[in-house]
Design an enzyme around this catalytic site. Structure first.
Site, PDB file in Angstrom:
ATOM      1  N   CYS A  27       3.376   0.377  -8.353  1.00 57.73           N
ATOM      2  CA  CYS A  27       3.887  -0.947  -8.154  1.00 57.73           C
ATOM      3  C   CYS A  27       4.341  -1.455  -9.438  1.00 57.73           C
ATOM      4  O   CYS A  27       3.691  -1.523 -10.535  1.00 57.73           O
ATOM      5  CB  CYS A  27       2.641  -2.036  -7.626  1.00 57.73           C
ATOM      6  SG  CYS A  27       1.887  -1.506  -6.220  1.00 57.73           S
ATOM      7  N   CYS A  81      -2.584   1.367  -4.383  1.00 61.90           N
ATOM      8  CA  CYS A  81      -1.014   2.325  -4.693  1.00 61.90           C
ATOM      9  C   CYS A  81      -0.916   2.542  -6.122  1.00 61.90           C
ATOM     10  O   CYS A  81       0.000   3.052  -6.540  1.00 61.90           O
ATOM     11  CB  CYS A  81       0.277   1.568  -4.236  1.00 61.90           C
ATOM     12  SG  CYS A  81       0.515  -0.106  -4.803  1.00 61.90           S
ATOM     13  N   CYS A 102       0.799  -1.063  -0.123  1.00 65.82           N
ATOM     14  CA  CYS A 102       0.119   0.147  -0.084  1.00 65.82           C
ATOM     15  C   CYS A 102       0.970   1.157   0.055  1.00 65.82           C
ATOM     16  O   CYS A 102       2.223   1.144   0.033  1.00 65.82           O
ATOM     17  CB  CYS A 102      -0.913  -0.278   1.037  1.00 65.82           C
ATOM     18  SG  CYS A 102      -0.434   0.170   2.880  1.00 65.82           S
TER      19      CYS A 102
END
Length: 133
Positions: free
Chosen positions: A89, A85, A11
């Site tokens: 990522c 997120c 996150c």
């Protein structure tokens, strides 16, 4: 013996959702799965309300520290679970990716954080069932 499956929870701050998910997975998988967590912009410390919510269910995450998301951590993991997120990522072919839509507990009261905690538990139980057949 095959290698244990590994899961990375990501996150933004690695202070709430991903720490609670890692706590649940560590607890419920009881050593059968390698657990990692990280944040795209880690906070200074784990959310104290998240720590309290997990303590209520007998899981201690007080020793955890938010960690920076690294390419190595993603590469080393079989499953990457993101929690809001977005594009931060890195994506590698051949990995299992899931995005769990969970409310961010940052700055929220214990009642709301308990709801997120319990929803995470349900998802982690499902994940364990899928990874350990």
């Amino acid at each position: 013996m095959a290698e244990k499956p590994s899961v990375l929870f990501v996150c933004v701050h690695n202070a709430g959702r991903s720490q609670m998910a890692a706590g649940w997975l560590t607890h419920l998988a009881a050593g059968r799965i390698v657990v990692r967590s990280a944040g795209s912009a880690p906070a200074d410390q784990v959310n104290p309300v998240a720590i309290e919510a997990m303590r209520e269910v007998g899981i201690d995450i007080t020793s955890e520290q938010p960690k920076v998301l690294t390419v190595d951590a993603v590469e080393a993991s079989d499953a990457v679970i993101t929690m809001g997120c977005g594009d931060a990522c890195p994506v590698f072919p051949g990995k299992r990716y899931e995005d769990w839509k969970l409310d961010d507990p940052a700055g929220q009261g214990i009642e709301m954080v308990r709801q997120v905690r319990d929803e995470i538990r349900t998802r982690v139980e499902k994940l364990i069932a899928e990874l350990i057949s």
